[in-house]
Motif scaffolding. Structure first.
Motif, PDB file in Angstrom:
ATOM      1  N   UNK A   1      67.043  58.001  47.165  1.00  0.00           N
ATOM      2  CA  UNK A   1      65.743  58.622  46.897  1.00  0.00           C
ATOM      3  C   UNK A   1      65.898  60.123  46.689  1.00  0.00           C
TER       4      UNK A   1
ATOM      5  N   UNK B   1      68.602  61.724  45.903  1.00  0.00           N
ATOM      6  CA  UNK B   1      69.388  61.970  44.689  1.00  0.00           C
ATOM      7  C   UNK B   1      68.482  61.940  43.458  1.00  0.00           C
ATOM      8  N   UNK B   2      67.631  60.920  43.392  1.00  0.00           N
ATOM      9  CA  UNK B   2      66.730  60.782  42.244  1.00  0.00           C
ATOM     10  C   UNK B   2      65.750  61.959  42.188  1.00  0.00           C
ATOM     11  N   UNK B   3      65.246  62.355  43.364  1.00  0.00           N
ATOM     12  CA  UNK B   3      64.305  63.478  43.420  1.00  0.00           C
ATOM     13  C   UNK B   3      64.951  64.758  42.903  1.00  0.00           C
TER      14      UNK B   3
ATOM     15  N   UNK C   1      65.589  64.625  39.173  1.00  0.00           N
ATOM     16  CA  UNK C   1      64.363  64.799  38.387  1.00  0.00           C
ATOM     17  C   UNK C   1      63.899  66.243  38.369  1.00  0.00           C
ATOM     18  N   UNK C   2      64.041  66.918  39.514  1.00  0.00           N
ATOM     19  CA  UNK C   2      63.690  68.347  39.549  1.00  0.00           C
ATOM     20  C   UNK C   2      64.585  69.115  38.578  1.00  0.00           C
TER      21      UNK C   2
ATOM     22  N   UNK D   1      65.972  67.941  35.942  1.00  0.00           N
ATOM     23  CA  UNK D   1      65.552  67.593  34.585  1.00  0.00           C
ATOM     24  C   UNK D   1      64.325  68.420  34.171  1.00  0.00           C
ATOM     25  N   UNK D   2      63.410  68.613  35.113  1.00  0.00           N
ATOM     26  CA  UNK D   2      62.236  69.454  34.821  1.00  0.00           C
ATOM     27  C   UNK D   2      62.715  70.869  34.470  1.00  0.00           C
TER      28      UNK D   2
ATOM     29  N   UNK E   1      64.716  70.868  31.043  1.00  0.00           N
ATOM     30  CA  UNK E   1      63.874  70.643  29.875  1.00  0.00           C
ATOM     31  C   UNK E   1      62.954  71.843  29.642  1.00  0.00           C
ATOM     32  N   UNK E   2      62.554  72.517  30.720  1.00  0.00           N
ATOM     33  CA  UNK E   2      61.766  73.742  30.537  1.00  0.00           C
ATOM     34  C   UNK E   2      62.604  74.787  29.818  1.00  0.00           C
TER      35      UNK E   2
ATOM     36  N   UNK F   1      63.186  73.612  26.090  1.00  0.00           N
ATOM     37  CA  UNK F   1      62.008  73.545  25.221  1.00  0.00           C
ATOM     38  C   UNK F   1      61.173  74.825  25.215  1.00  0.00           C
ATOM     39  N   UNK F   2      61.301  75.617  26.259  1.00  0.00           N
ATOM     40  CA  UNK F   2      60.474  76.824  26.340  1.00  0.00           C
ATOM     41  C   UNK F   2      61.303  78.093  26.346  1.00  0.00           C
ATOM     42  N   UNK F   3      62.603  77.977  26.060  1.00  0.00           N
ATOM     43  CA  UNK F   3      63.492  79.140  26.103  1.00  0.00           C
ATOM     44  C   UNK F   3      63.155  80.184  25.046  1.00  0.00           C
TER      45      UNK F   3
ATOM     46  N   UNK G   1      58.829  84.228  16.236  1.00  0.00           N
ATOM     47  CA  UNK G   1      58.003  84.478  17.417  1.00  0.00           C
ATOM     48  C   UNK G   1      57.884  85.971  17.608  1.00  0.00           C
TER      49      UNK G   1
END
Lengths: 176, 120
Positions: free
Chosen positions: B5, B7-9, B12-13, B15-16, B19-20, B23-25, B112
């Protein structure tokens, strides 16, 4: 002539749990949401409980029955909301299958209800996002919302996972 | 919660976070370019992502510019106050460095825009 359907105890069990999940599904549809697609996902609690108690097959039944009957009640059957819901449920089931398989092959990192719920939430919300992106809103900006949705998945997955865990503890003492 | 559990948590953090970043760099959009002006007239436009040094003839003499790692700066200039060199590296589109005595200015343009205007 009337046909009689033979129902087993397990069928009834699945039907009862699916009814519970459908209840959550319909209840949630009436909740206001800050961002389309962001929902607490309480019906996943039921899916996780069924997976841990009975198995993957039963979990798939409950999840798919929930999507089908939920859409019939809400009147979204075969509409965009139904497609998104189905895509999310299928992805969540795949993630649950992967989590279960992972736990079997590497027992040290066997995920409990919380881990499974997190996996399902992440798969559910990303599948919905990509389906929405591919079918309904093909705007490049949509994918940039992925981190936001994943963060939501971490929160809802964690909360629902902890609820599932507590519920499973109760059910162990006092089974259905 | 089991080890799996957690490890998955954690994954996932992570990954957040990644990906931020992806995608937002800062480096989204078309590659930025560097515009070099002398007395307000555009003399050169260079890509910001190709490292190089260049000399630009200004009113007082030659200014030396350096483009490296997606940034640009004044290395040398014949002015007395050296403000252009003190300004250091700039990298965002809309950013600008100028050597006013030598009438040489450098600005970054990209898809931008981080600033509408820059003022000192």
């Amino acid at each position: 002539m009337t046909a009689r359907l033979q129902t087993t105890r397990e069928d009834l069990h699945i039907a009862a749990l699916a009814a519970l999940a459908i209840g959550f599904h319909v209840l949630e549809a009436s909740l206001p949401s800050p961002l389309p697609g962001v929902k607490p996902g309480f019906s996943n609690i039921i899916t996780v409980i069924v997976l841990c108690q009975i198995g993957l097959g039963a979990a798939a039944w409950v999840a798919l029955l929930r999507v089908l009957v939920g859409s019939l009640i809400l009147g979204t059957f075969l509409g965009p909301a139904f497609v998104l819901s189905l895509a999310g449920a299928l992805a969540a089931l795949l993630a649950l299958a992967a989590g279960t398989f992972l736990g079997r092959s590497i027992p040290i990192i066997r995920p409990g209800p919380v881990g499974l719920s997190l996996l399902a939430a992440a798969a559910h919300i990303s599948a919905q996002l990509f389906t929405a992106w591919g079918l309904f809103i093909p705007h490049p900006g949509l994918v940039r919302l992925l981190p936001v949705f994943l963060l939501v998945a971490v929160i809802t997955g964690l909360v629902n996972g902890l609820i599932s865990q507590r519920a499973l503890e109760y059910l162990r003492k006092d089974p259905l | 919660m089991t080890r799996g559990d957690w490890l998955i948590l954690v994954l996932m953090m992570a990954l957040v976070g990644t990906s931020t970043g992806v995608l937002w760099g800062d480096d989204g959009g078309a590659p930025a370019r560097v515009q070099v002006r002398v007395s307000g007239e555009l003399v050169q436009t260079l890509p910001l992502n190709r490292d190089r040094r260049l000399r630009v003839d200004g009113l007082l003499g030659e200014s030396e510019l350096e483009i490296r790692d997606g940034r640009v700066r004044f290395v040398d200039s014949p002015c007395s106050n050296q403000q252009c060199i003190i300004r250091g590296w700039v990298h965002r589109s809309g950013d600008m460095v100028a050597c006013l005595p030598n009438r040489v200015s450098v600005s970054i343009v990209g898809e931008q825009r981080w600033f509408d205007a820059v003022n000192f």
